[in-house]
Design a protein around this motif. Sequence first.
Motif, PDB file in Angstrom:
ATOM      1  N   GLN A 124       0.813  -1.214   0.000  1.00  0.00           N
ATOM      2  CA  GLN A 124       0.000   0.000   0.000  1.00  0.00           C
ATOM      3  C   GLN A 124       0.856   1.279   0.000  1.00  0.00           C
ATOM      4  OE1 GLN A 124      -3.442   0.121  -0.163  1.00  0.00           O
ATOM      5  NE2 GLN A 124      -3.309  -2.090  -0.482  1.00  0.00           N
ATOM      6  N   ASP A 125       2.165   1.121  -0.142  1.00  0.00           N
ATOM      7  CA  ASP A 125       3.107   2.262  -0.115  1.00  0.00           C
ATOM      8  C   ASP A 125       3.080   3.003   1.218  1.00  0.00           C
ATOM      9  OD1 ASP A 125       4.144   1.881  -2.664  1.00  0.00           O
ATOM     10  OD2 ASP A 125       2.602   3.109  -3.615  1.00  0.00           O
ATOM     11  N   LEU A 126       2.806   2.296   2.304  1.00  0.00           N
ATOM     12  CA  LEU A 126       2.706   2.941   3.609  1.00  0.00           C
ATOM     13  C   LEU A 126       3.931   2.716   4.490  1.00  0.00           C
ATOM     14  CD1 LEU A 126      -1.048   2.142   4.337  1.00  0.00           C
ATOM     15  CD2 LEU A 126      -0.052   4.375   3.747  1.00  0.00           C
ATOM     16  N   MET A 127       4.931   2.024   3.978  1.00  0.00           N
ATOM     17  CA  MET A 127       6.155   1.811   4.763  1.00  0.00           C
ATOM     18  C   MET A 127       7.197   2.887   4.483  1.00  0.00           C
ATOM     19  SD  MET A 127       5.827  -0.760   6.805  1.00  0.00           S
ATOM     20  CE  MET A 127       7.363  -1.618   7.181  1.00  0.00           C
ATOM     21  N   GLY A 128       6.906   3.765   3.532  1.00  0.00           N
ATOM     22  CA  GLY A 128       7.826   4.856   3.222  1.00  0.00           C
ATOM     23  C   GLY A 128       7.074   6.008   2.585  1.00  0.00           C
ATOM     24  N   LEU A 129       5.967   6.366   3.194  1.00  0.00           N
ATOM     25  CA  LEU A 129       5.028   7.304   2.596  1.00  0.00           C
ATOM     26  C   LEU A 129       5.653   8.659   2.246  1.00  0.00           C
ATOM     27  CD1 LEU A 129       1.956   7.212   1.941  1.00  0.00           C
ATOM     28  CD2 LEU A 129       1.613   8.535   4.016  1.00  0.00           C
ATOM     29  N   ALA A 130       6.451   9.218   3.154  1.00  0.00           N
ATOM     30  CA  ALA A 130       6.977  10.577   2.949  1.00  0.00           C
ATOM     31  C   ALA A 130       8.433  10.586   2.492  1.00  0.00           C
ATOM     32  CB  ALA A 130       6.819  11.392   4.235  1.00  0.00           C
ATOM     33  N   TYR A 131       8.815   9.544   1.790  1.00  0.00           N
ATOM     34  CA  TYR A 131      10.195   9.474   1.294  1.00  0.00           C
ATOM     35  C   TYR A 131      10.170   9.495  -0.232  1.00  0.00           C
ATOM     36  CZ  TYR A 131      11.259   8.547   6.084  1.00  0.00           C
ATOM     37  OH  TYR A 131      11.356   8.680   7.452  1.00  0.00           O
ATOM     38  N   PRO A 132      11.257   9.962  -0.856  1.00  0.00           N
ATOM     39  CA  PRO A 132      11.276  10.130  -2.315  1.00  0.00           C
ATOM     40  C   PRO A 132      10.999   8.839  -3.079  1.00  0.00           C
ATOM     41  CG  PRO A 132      13.171  11.207  -1.293  1.00  0.00           C
ATOM     42  CD  PRO A 132      12.528  10.374  -0.227  1.00  0.00           C
ATOM     43  N   GLU A 133      10.347   8.979  -4.200  1.00  0.00           N
ATOM     44  CA  GLU A 133      10.023   7.826  -5.029  1.00  0.00           C
ATOM     45  C   GLU A 133      11.279   7.129  -5.539  1.00  0.00           C
ATOM     46  OE1 GLU A 133       7.206   8.712  -8.085  1.00  0.00           O
ATOM     47  OE2 GLU A 133       5.902   9.848  -6.741  1.00  0.00           O
ATOM     48  N   GLU A 134      12.339   7.920  -5.772  1.00  0.00           N
ATOM     49  CA  GLU A 134      13.562   7.309  -6.285  1.00  0.00           C
ATOM     50  C   GLU A 134      14.244   6.420  -5.253  1.00  0.00           C
ATOM     51  OE1 GLU A 134      14.638  11.687  -5.287  1.00  0.00           O
ATOM     52  OE2 GLU A 134      12.951  10.565  -6.139  1.00  0.00           O
ATOM     53  N   LEU A 135      13.811   6.513  -3.998  1.00  0.00           N
ATOM     54  CA  LEU A 135      14.346   5.653  -2.947  1.00  0.00           C
ATOM     55  C   LEU A 135      13.297   4.649  -2.468  1.00  0.00           C
ATOM     56  CD1 LEU A 135      16.423   8.264  -0.889  1.00  0.00           C
ATOM     57  CD2 LEU A 135      17.302   6.442  -2.352  1.00  0.00           C
ATOM     58  N   GLY A 136      12.271   4.455  -3.290  1.00  0.00           N
ATOM     59  CA  GLY A 136      11.258   3.467  -2.956  1.00  0.00           C
ATOM     60  C   GLY A 136      10.075   3.994  -2.178  1.00  0.00           C
ATOM     61  N   GLY A 137      10.095   5.293  -1.821  1.00  0.00           N
ATOM     62  CA  GLY A 137       8.997   5.874  -1.075  1.00  0.00           C
ATOM     63  C   GLY A 137       7.830   6.250  -1.966  1.00  0.00           C
ATOM     64  N   ALA A 138       6.811   6.855  -1.346  1.00  0.00           N
ATOM     65  CA  ALA A 138       5.615   7.235  -2.101  1.00  0.00           C
ATOM     66  C   ALA A 138       5.629   8.704  -2.497  1.00  0.00           C
ATOM     67  CB  ALA A 138       4.365   6.919  -1.292  1.00  0.00           C
ATOM     68  N   GLY A 139       6.571   9.480  -1.955  1.00  0.00           N
ATOM     69  CA  GLY A 139       6.729  10.868  -2.369  1.00  0.00           C
ATOM     70  C   GLY A 139       5.765  11.862  -1.757  1.00  0.00           C
ATOM     71  N   TYR A 140       5.077  11.494  -0.671  1.00  0.00           N
ATOM     72  CA  TYR A 140       4.172  12.431  -0.008  1.00  0.00           C
ATOM     73  C   TYR A 140       4.937  13.337   0.963  1.00  0.00           C
ATOM     74  CZ  TYR A 140      -0.027  10.027  -1.715  1.00  0.00           C
ATOM     75  OH  TYR A 140      -1.017   9.512  -2.497  1.00  0.00           O
ATOM     76  N   ASP A 141       4.232  14.300   1.532  1.00  0.00           N
ATOM     77  CA  ASP A 141       4.864  15.195   2.501  1.00  0.00           C
ATOM     78  C   ASP A 141       4.602  14.709   3.930  1.00  0.00           C
ATOM     79  OD1 ASP A 141       2.228  15.843   3.025  1.00  0.00           O
ATOM     80  OD2 ASP A 141       2.308  17.806   2.059  1.00  0.00           O
ATOM     81  N   ALA A 142       5.192  15.429   4.910  1.00  0.00           N
ATOM     82  CA  ALA A 142       5.095  15.023   6.314  1.00  0.00           C
ATOM     83  C   ALA A 142       3.667  15.087   6.847  1.00  0.00           C
ATOM     84  CB  ALA A 142       6.010  15.887   7.176  1.00  0.00           C
ATOM     85  N   ILE A 143       2.891  16.054   6.388  1.00  0.00           N
ATOM     86  CA  ILE A 143       1.498  16.157   6.849  1.00  0.00           C
ATOM     87  C   ILE A 143       0.696  14.952   6.355  1.00  0.00           C
ATOM     88  CG2 ILE A 143      -0.639  17.493   6.658  1.00  0.00           C
ATOM     89  CD1 ILE A 143       1.078  20.021   6.615  1.00  0.00           C
TER      90      ILE A 143
END
Length: 201
Positions: free
Chosen positions: A48-67
């Motif tokens: 569900q992309d919830l293990m790295g929600l606020a981390y960059p997509e190029e590092l496997g995250g979902a690219g969202y912000d802290a809020i």
Amino acid sequence: MEFKYTEDQIALRRAVREWAQSYLAPKAEEIDVNNRFPTETIKALGEQDLMGLAYPEELGGAGYDAISEAIAMEEISAACASTGSIITGHYLGFDALYLAGTPEQKEKYLRMLTEGHKVGAFALTEPDAGSDAAKGTCVAELQGDHYVLNGSKIFITNGYVADVFVVFAMTDKSKGTKGISAFIVESSFPGFSVGKHEEKL
């Protein structure tokens, strides 16, 4: 300035709430009653992309912000507080790696953590040193081209199951908190072990 959620944040909250209530909530009581780490949930969170929600997509995250991350954490915790705690410890573990790690360290570790293939943990607290990190007795000594850590930690969220830890240890006691360094420690490293803490009498 308007303090309102964006359309993307509202959509994220709705999506995470629906998923958490349908997938996490039915498991919550059983997990708590049996004091069980829900390994199967980690895989699902990764999907569900919830293990790295606020981390960059190029590092496997979902690219969202802290809020957005905070919004998702509210919904997850409302459905299953244990899962919320697991993710909080996971994020805390690799926040330091994301903020201060080398490009090579980020490439090696962050993707496996943000995609949910591995679980992270933040190891600061010690039996005799809680919030006063300067009193920590865990030390790191440079031996040749690597450091050797000696000491113990306690109350580490995800400690029994984590694969990658950010461990804080003293490299120069004379400098107090400025003499503390952070180290990436894999659970498979020689000398690493997890065990029950025995209270001092």
